[in-house]
Design a protein around this motif. Structure first.
Motif, PDB file in Angstrom:
ATOM      1  N   LEU A 137       0.826  -1.208   0.000  1.00 44.28           N
ATOM      2  CA  LEU A 137       0.000   0.000   0.000  1.00 44.28           C
ATOM      3  C   LEU A 137       0.861   1.261   0.000  1.00 44.28           C
ATOM      4  CD1 LEU A 137      -2.790  -1.016   2.549  1.00 44.28           C
ATOM      5  CD2 LEU A 137      -3.084  -0.627   0.099  1.00 44.28           C
ATOM      6  N   ALA A 138       1.942   1.237   0.746  1.00 41.94           N
ATOM      7  CA  ALA A 138       2.804   2.420   0.835  1.00 41.94           C
ATOM      8  C   ALA A 138       3.418   2.782  -0.507  1.00 41.94           C
ATOM      9  CB  ALA A 138       3.897   2.187   1.869  1.00 41.94           C
ATOM     10  N   ALA A 139       3.554   1.789  -1.382  1.00 41.43           N
ATOM     11  CA  ALA A 139       4.194   2.014  -2.678  1.00 41.43           C
ATOM     12  C   ALA A 139       3.195   2.025  -3.834  1.00 41.43           C
ATOM     13  CB  ALA A 139       5.237   0.928  -2.919  1.00 41.43           C
ATOM     14  N   MET A 140       1.908   1.999  -3.544  1.00 36.85           N
ATOM     15  CA  MET A 140       0.899   1.842  -4.590  1.00 36.85           C
ATOM     16  C   MET A 140       0.550   3.196  -5.207  1.00 36.85           C
ATOM     17  SD  MET A 140      -2.796  -0.075  -4.242  1.00 36.85           S
ATOM     18  CE  MET A 140      -2.017  -1.578  -3.636  1.00 36.85           C
ATOM     19  N   PRO A 141       0.930   3.469  -6.438  1.00 38.28           N
ATOM     20  CA  PRO A 141       0.692   4.792  -7.019  1.00 38.28           C
ATOM     21  C   PRO A 141      -0.776   5.110  -7.243  1.00 38.28           C
ATOM     22  CG  PRO A 141       1.565   3.286  -8.679  1.00 38.28           C
ATOM     23  CD  PRO A 141       1.665   2.578  -7.363  1.00 38.28           C
ATOM     24  N   GLU A 142      -1.602   4.090  -7.394  1.00 41.31           N
ATOM     25  CA  GLU A 142      -3.023   4.330  -7.665  1.00 41.31           C
ATOM     26  C   GLU A 142      -3.800   4.735  -6.419  1.00 41.31           C
ATOM     27  OE1 GLU A 142      -1.219   1.367 -10.402  1.00 41.31           O
ATOM     28  OE2 GLU A 142      -1.500   1.394  -8.220  1.00 41.31           O
ATOM     29  N   LEU A 143      -3.256   4.446  -5.242  1.00 43.86           N
ATOM     30  CA  LEU A 143      -3.935   4.744  -3.985  1.00 43.86           C
ATOM     31  C   LEU A 143      -3.889   6.243  -3.702  1.00 43.86           C
ATOM     32  CD1 LEU A 143      -5.301   3.314  -1.527  1.00 43.86           C
ATOM     33  CD2 LEU A 143      -3.030   3.254  -0.465  1.00 43.86           C
ATOM     34  N   ALA A 144      -4.961   6.769  -3.113  1.00 42.06           N
ATOM     35  CA  ALA A 144      -4.992   8.187  -2.748  1.00 42.06           C
ATOM     36  C   ALA A 144      -3.804   8.513  -1.844  1.00 42.06           C
ATOM     37  CB  ALA A 144      -6.297   8.514  -2.038  1.00 42.06           C
ATOM     38  N   PRO A 145      -3.169   9.673  -2.035  1.00 38.84           N
ATOM     39  CA  PRO A 145      -1.971  10.025  -1.251  1.00 38.84           C
ATOM     40  C   PRO A 145      -2.170   9.938   0.254  1.00 38.84           C
ATOM     41  CG  PRO A 145      -2.216  11.530  -3.093  1.00 38.84           C
ATOM     42  CD  PRO A 145      -3.449  10.676  -3.079  1.00 38.84           C
ATOM     43  N   GLY A 146      -3.338  10.319   0.754  1.00 36.49           N
ATOM     44  CA  GLY A 146      -3.566  10.262   2.192  1.00 36.49           C
ATOM     45  C   GLY A 146      -3.464   8.858   2.744  1.00 36.49           C
ATOM     46  N   LEU A 147      -3.913   7.866   1.971  1.00 36.77           N
ATOM     47  CA  LEU A 147      -3.827   6.485   2.425  1.00 36.77           C
ATOM     48  C   LEU A 147      -2.426   5.919   2.227  1.00 36.77           C
ATOM     49  CD1 LEU A 147      -7.274   4.976   1.398  1.00 36.77           C
ATOM     50  CD2 LEU A 147      -6.486   5.740   3.634  1.00 36.77           C
ATOM     51  N   ARG A 148      -1.713   6.389   1.217  1.00 34.87           N
ATOM     52  CA  ARG A 148      -0.295   5.999   1.115  1.00 34.87           C
ATOM     53  C   ARG A 148       0.472   6.519   2.327  1.00 34.87           C
ATOM     54  NH1 ARG A 148      -0.455   7.610  -4.307  1.00 34.87           N
ATOM     55  NH2 ARG A 148       1.019   9.307  -3.910  1.00 34.87           N
ATOM     56  N   ASP A 149       0.161   7.744   2.752  1.00 30.52           N
ATOM     57  CA  ASP A 149       0.801   8.293   3.950  1.00 30.52           C
ATOM     58  C   ASP A 149       0.468   7.443   5.173  1.00 30.52           C
ATOM     59  OD1 ASP A 149       1.848  10.340   2.436  1.00 30.52           O
ATOM     60  OD2 ASP A 149       0.344  11.813   3.046  1.00 30.52           O
ATOM     61  N   PHE A 150      -0.798   7.006   5.260  1.00 31.02           N
ATOM     62  CA  PHE A 150      -1.225   6.137   6.361  1.00 31.02           C
ATOM     63  C   PHE A 150      -0.363   4.881   6.402  1.00 31.02           C
ATOM     64  CE2 PHE A 150      -3.742   2.220   7.000  1.00 31.02           C
ATOM     65  CZ  PHE A 150      -4.125   2.345   8.327  1.00 31.02           C
ATOM     66  N   ALA A 151      -0.157   4.265   5.237  1.00 29.86           N
ATOM     67  CA  ALA A 151       0.641   3.044   5.169  1.00 29.86           C
ATOM     68  C   ALA A 151       2.108   3.332   5.487  1.00 29.86           C
ATOM     69  CB  ALA A 151       0.507   2.405   3.789  1.00 29.86           C
ATOM     70  N   GLN A 152       2.639   4.426   4.981  1.00 31.31           N
ATOM     71  CA  GLN A 152       4.038   4.770   5.248  1.00 31.31           C
ATOM     72  C   GLN A 152       4.268   5.060   6.733  1.00 31.31           C
ATOM     73  OE1 GLN A 152       4.493   7.928   2.427  1.00 31.31           O
ATOM     74  NE2 GLN A 152       4.575   6.536   0.664  1.00 31.31           N
ATOM     75  N   ASN A 153       3.301   5.684   7.385  1.00 29.74           N
ATOM     76  CA  ASN A 153       3.403   5.915   8.831  1.00 29.74           C
ATOM     77  C   ASN A 153       3.394   4.613   9.604  1.00 29.74           C
ATOM     78  OD1 ASN A 153       3.535   8.700   8.575  1.00 29.74           O
ATOM     79  ND2 ASN A 153       1.322   8.977   8.740  1.00 29.74           N
ATOM     80  N   ARG A 154       2.569   3.659   9.123  1.00 26.36           N
ATOM     81  CA  ARG A 154       2.564   2.330   9.759  1.00 26.36           C
ATOM     82  C   ARG A 154       3.926   1.677   9.640  1.00 26.36           C
ATOM     83  NH1 ARG A 154      -2.170  -0.716  10.145  1.00 26.36           N
ATOM     84  NH2 ARG A 154      -0.738  -2.446  10.649  1.00 26.36           N
ATOM     85  N   LEU A 155       4.565   1.828   8.480  1.00 23.97           N
ATOM     86  CA  LEU A 155       5.888   1.233   8.295  1.00 23.97           C
ATOM     87  C   LEU A 155       6.897   1.833   9.240  1.00 23.97           C
ATOM     88  CD1 LEU A 155       6.238   0.909   4.409  1.00 23.97           C
ATOM     89  CD2 LEU A 155       5.932  -0.934   6.077  1.00 23.97           C
ATOM     90  N   ARG A 156       6.858   3.162   9.385  1.00 19.34           N
ATOM     91  CA  ARG A 156       7.801   3.828  10.279  1.00 19.34           C
ATOM     92  C   ARG A 156       7.576   3.401  11.727  1.00 19.34           C
ATOM     93  NH1 ARG A 156       7.270   8.160   6.458  1.00 19.34           N
ATOM     94  NH2 ARG A 156       5.418   8.953   7.514  1.00 19.34           N
ATOM     95  N   THR A 157       6.301   3.213  12.088  1.00 20.20           N
ATOM     96  CA  THR A 157       5.974   2.791  13.444  1.00 20.20           C
ATOM     97  C   THR A 157       6.515   1.390  13.745  1.00 20.20           C
ATOM     98  OG1 THR A 157       3.950   4.112  13.410  1.00 20.20           O
ATOM     99  CG2 THR A 157       4.077   2.387  15.066  1.00 20.20           C
ATOM    100  N   CYS A 158       6.500   0.547  12.716  1.00 20.91           N
ATOM    101  CA  CYS A 158       6.949  -0.843  12.894  1.00 20.91           C
ATOM    102  C   CYS A 158       8.460  -0.987  12.865  1.00 20.91           C
ATOM    103  CB  CYS A 158       6.331  -1.722  11.814  1.00 20.91           C
ATOM    104  SG  CYS A 158       4.536  -1.871  11.932  1.00 20.91           S
TER     105      CYS A 158
END
Length: 216
Positions: free
Chosen positions: A194-215
């Protein structure tokens, strides 16, 4: 099954609820051909542009089939639980969240649109129905609908077929994404995708990227 647009709705900003909150939630079906621009259907308005509208919430689609279930669950609202009742622009006959994938490109009329995120209901849903239970019920049910971004402007009308032109992502039906967002359930592989998915809305990519940083 033939997938088609059951009805098309647009709405103007108007007072909603006892506090007269400005909102474009209430929409009316239109029997004529509607122009589709990059920011949505011409004639449709949004009051709070910080959370509504914009290129990644340009057109809201909702499954017509869900209304029967909602009426069975909330018979007291049956008169309002009809196509357009959830404020959608397009009531779609033949698609539900299991059938729609993030990134799906649909040709509807002469417009080309792309699924980019599910809806997250807000308090205005409760105001419209005078029922505080409904936003939470929509989240729990997963019957949220989806937002399109507009790839090519055009025109559409009720009765137009919905043609699947491309499916760049095969791993994320909208129903799965809704579960990830609302229940905080995801594998590491899903979050990375999800963090790398270009078709996903930017806000949800940010959500996924924040999850990655948290982990990390």
């Amino acid at each position: 099954m033939r997938i088609k647009i059951h009805s098309v709705q647009v709405g103007r900003i108007a007072p909603l609820g006892p506090d007269a909150v400005p909102s474009g939630f209430v929409k009316q079906s239109v029997p004529y051909q509607v122009d589709v621009a990059k920011l949505g259907l011409i004639g449709d308005e949004q009051a709070d542009l910080t959370v509504h509208g914009g290129p990644d919430k340009a057109v809201y689609g909702y499954a017509m089939q869900h209304y029967r279930t909602w009426r069975a669950e909330y018979p007291e609202h049956a008169d309002a639980l009809v196509p357009g009742g959830f404020g959608e622009n397009l009531t779609v006959d033949g698609l539900v969240e299991d059938d729609v994938f993030v990134g799906d490109v649909h040709r509807i009329g002469s417009a080309l649109v792309q699924v980019c995120q599910p809806r997250q209901p807000c308090f205005k849903l409760a105001l419209h129905f005078h029922d505080k239970r409904l936003p939470k019920a929509m989240v729990k049910s997963g019957r949220a609908g989806w937002y399109y971004r507009v790839l090519e402007a055009g025109q559409l009308t009720a009765g137009d077929e919905v043609e699947l032109v491309a499916r760049p992502q095969h791993s994320f039906p909208l129903s799965r994404l809704i579960t990830i967002i609302n229940r905080n359930e995801a594998t590491s592989a899903e979050i990375i995708a999800l963090a790398a998915m270009p078709e996903l809305a930017p806000g949800l990519r940010d959500f996924a990227q924040n999850r990655l940083r948290t982990c990390d």
